[in-house]
Design an enzyme around this catalytic site. Structure first.
Site, mmCIF file in Angstrom:
data_model
loop_
_atom_site.group_PDB
_atom_site.id
_atom_site.type_symbol
_atom_site.label_atom_id
_atom_site.label_comp_id
_atom_site.label_asym_id
_atom_site.label_seq_id
_atom_site.Cartn_x
_atom_site.Cartn_y
_atom_site.Cartn_z
ATOM 1 N N ARG A 87 -13.600 -57.005 -15.628
ATOM 2 C CA ARG A 87 -14.287 -56.675 -16.887
ATOM 3 C C ARG A 87 -13.418 -55.690 -17.669
ATOM 4 N NH1 ARG A 87 -18.710 -52.406 -18.158
ATOM 5 N NH2 ARG A 87 -19.074 -52.981 -20.310
ATOM 6 N N HIS A 131 -16.896 -51.939 -26.789
ATOM 7 C CA HIS A 131 -17.034 -50.782 -25.891
ATOM 8 C C HIS A 131 -16.687 -49.536 -26.713
ATOM 9 C CE1 HIS A 131 -17.090 -49.638 -21.379
ATOM 10 N NE2 HIS A 131 -17.054 -48.505 -22.047
ATOM 11 N N GLU A 176 -23.417 -50.474 -23.244
ATOM 12 C CA GLU A 176 -24.285 -49.293 -23.305
ATOM 13 C C GLU A 176 -24.702 -48.914 -24.732
ATOM 14 O OE1 GLU A 176 -22.644 -46.044 -21.051
ATOM 15 O OE2 GLU A 176 -22.681 -47.188 -19.179
ATOM 16 N N ASN A 306 -25.258 -50.955 -15.952
ATOM 17 C CA ASN A 306 -24.343 -49.867 -15.592
ATOM 18 C C ASN A 306 -25.201 -48.762 -14.996
ATOM 19 O OD1 ASN A 306 -22.534 -51.431 -17.015
ATOM 20 N ND2 ASN A 306 -22.048 -49.894 -18.560
ATOM 21 N N TYR A 308 -25.282 -45.041 -12.922
ATOM 22 C CA TYR A 308 -24.617 -43.849 -12.383
ATOM 23 C C TYR A 308 -25.574 -42.930 -11.633
ATOM 24 C CZ TYR A 308 -20.470 -45.508 -14.626
ATOM 25 O OH TYR A 308 -19.393 -46.293 -14.950
ATOM 26 N N GLU A 370 -21.078 -51.755 -14.174
ATOM 27 C CA GLU A 370 -20.369 -50.492 -13.904
ATOM 28 C C GLU A 370 -21.110 -49.723 -12.825
ATOM 29 O OE1 GLU A 370 -19.512 -47.778 -17.151
ATOM 30 O OE2 GLU A 370 -18.939 -49.449 -18.452
HETATM 31 C C1 FCB Z 1 -19.995 -45.221 -18.898
HETATM 32 C C2 FCB Z 1 -19.020 -45.863 -19.865
HETATM 33 C C3 FCB Z 1 -17.635 -46.014 -19.306
HETATM 34 C C4 FCB Z 1 -17.219 -44.824 -18.481
HETATM 35 C C5 FCB Z 1 -18.269 -44.455 -17.472
HETATM 36 C C6 FCB Z 1 -17.914 -43.287 -16.601
HETATM 37 O O1 FCB Z 1 -21.042 -44.653 -19.620
HETATM 38 O O2 FCB Z 1 -19.472 -47.139 -20.241
HETATM 39 O O3 FCB Z 1 -16.764 -46.261 -20.389
HETATM 40 O O4 FCB Z 1 -16.873 -43.779 -19.299
HETATM 41 O O5 FCB Z 1 -19.477 -44.183 -18.124
#
Ligand code: FCB
Length: 457
Positions: A87, A131, A176, A306, A308, A370
């Site tokens: 990607r 992006h 995002e 995505n 985190y 992600e």
């Molecule tokens: C996400 C973004 C990516 C990267 C990660 C750590 O929010 O999409 O570009 O910066 O965080």
């Protein structure tokens, strides 16, 4: 303290389906460099990085990983990893320098060469059309606050799909849209650096409209395309010491802004109730027009997620301050990444099973587009291996509970330009020396390669 009790031995991780796709992610502005080469126009990030104080230590993406000149080396690294899919993002101002009208053939030629190199290596190219690097000329006309940007995005999507669609079959429209709206237009900590708070909301709608128009354009050019969007989603949690009705209402309000504002229109064809944000008019004062929601809700072939970390919220200390929630810290002593983000693998299981519960049959197959972590510089990165193993286990748990997950793209292949943090956060399986461009695989690279190989054996 390990973040997970699971083994990190690749051969002992849960077995994923044979057709599960193993991937890695990057984005154009974060890796390409060549900021004004071969006719590329300036993007909002080229402008924003020059604003004093905007990026830590004044770092810029002018050179970044110099991937524009070194992509063959990077594809060779991907081949060594054994990736099924990669990607990356297409830079809109490299292809359409002013965002509208004239197309730059040298920009398209670059992606043409990249796509061919990937296919030669047996890797499925999976581009994201946007992006965050909006052509500056469009920002000068209002950027995503202006409805026209959505139409320009649809036109650019058509140009890209017509050129690459004979070989590229999986497309991601936006990355995002929540983060771009809130960080870029709400709080001004990302480009374009506008701090409009809730007046940034039209940016959500215009991005989603752009997604719908781009989806139609890609499908017109590439009838067998799969079209996805990559949404940043978060499970919303409360602290055990703050669970009043007001806290619960704050959690619901945050969930609406971060998750449902983007997922509901895509999957259900309607926006969530925004009355917690003082909005009762379903047209948002004329922003949402007849027919827009039908364009946005065109069926997706997959939902990119995505992930985190979860977000903790409480009721706002000062309800008059503007937002119906306060962000909070978790009470649990979670391990933290170098960025300070809590490491919470089970938040990903919670997120995925929560999507399944909320959307049921309307939820398309999910792709993790992600997931990864920033760790201190150096080649030995056991915490990254723990992180990846923990989150893959969490995905396997969600799949055991019925969620259809088709692939995993770790963030990131390479250390890169981490937006407002500049080069201070290192997310790569591969370490990059930004002075020389030298790439060196980390222990996590070897681990991920072994994992992919053991899943295939
Ligand atoms: C996400 C973004 C990516 C990267 C990660 C750590 O929010 O999409 O570009 O910066 O965080």
């Amino acid at each position: 303290m390990p973040v997970t009790t699971r083994s990190t031995d690749p051969s002992r991780l849960p077995r994923f389906p044979a057709d599960f796709r193993w991937g890695a992610s990057t984005a154009a502005y974060q890796i390409e460099g060549a900021a004004d080469e071969d006719g590329k126009g300036p993007s909002i990030w080229d402008t924003f990085v020059r604003r004093p104080g905007a990026v830590r230590d004044g770092h810029t993406g002018d050179t970044a990983c110099d991937h524009y000149h070194r992509f063959e080396e990077d594809v060779a690294l991907m081949r060594r990893l054994g990736l099924d899919a990669y990607r990356f993002s297409l830079s809109w101002p490299r292809i359409v320098p002013t965002g509208a009208g004239k197309v730059e053939p040298r920009g398209l030629d670059f992606y043409d060469r990249l796509v061919d190199a990937l296919l030669d290596a047996g890797i499925e190219p999976t581009p994201t059309l946007f992006h965050w690097d909006l052509p500056q000329a469009l920002e000068d006309g209002g950027g995503w606050l202006d409805r026209d940007t959505a139409y320009r995005f649809g036109e650019y999507a058509a140009v890209a799909a017509e050129r690459l669609g004979d070989r590229v079959k999986r497309w991601i429209t936006l990355n995002e849209p929540f983060v771009h709206m809130s960080f870029g237009y709400g709080f001004g900590v990302h480009a374009p650096g506008r701090a409009l708070l809730l007046d940034a909301l039209p940016v959500a709608h215009h991005q989603l409209l752009g997604h719908g128009l781009a989806t139609a354009a890609v499908r017109a050019a590439v009838p067998d395309a799969q079209v996805l969007i990559a949404n940043n989603c978060t499970p919303v949690r409360l602290r055990s010491d703050a669970r009043t009705d007001k806290d619960t209402a704050a959690a619901s309000a945050y969930d609406i802004l971060h998750n449902r504002l983007f997922n509901d229109p895509l999957l259900q064809g309607r926006y969530p109730d925004l009355s917690a944000y003082g909005m009762s008019d379903p047209s948002w004062g004329g922003v949402v027009r007849d027919g827009d929601l039908a364009t946005i809700a065109a069926p997706l072939d997959g939902l990119g997620i995505n992930y985190y970390n979860p977000t903790w919220v409480t009721a706002p200390a000062d309800p008059a301050a503007g937002l119906p929630f306060d962000l909070a810290e978790p009470e649990e002593p979670y391990e933290r990444t170098a960025f300070g983000w809590p490491v919470v693998p089970d938040g990903l299981t919670e997120l995925l099973t929560g999507l399944e519960e909320r959307y049921g049959a309307a939820l398309p197959p999910v792709w993790i587009t992600e997931n990864g972590c920033s760790q201190p510089a150096g080649l030995d990165d056991p915490a990254r291996i723990d992180y990846l193993a923990g989150h893959l286990g969490a995905i396997a748990d969600a799949m055991d509970r019925g969620v259809d997950v088709r692939g995993y793209f770790t963030w990131s292949l390479l250390d890169n330009f981490e937006w407002a943090e500049g080069y201070h956060q290192r997310f790569g399986l591969v370490e990059v020396d930004f002075a020389t461009g030298l790439r060196t695989p980390r222990a996590s690279f070897e681990w991920y390669r072994d994992l992919i190989a053991s899943q295939r054996s």
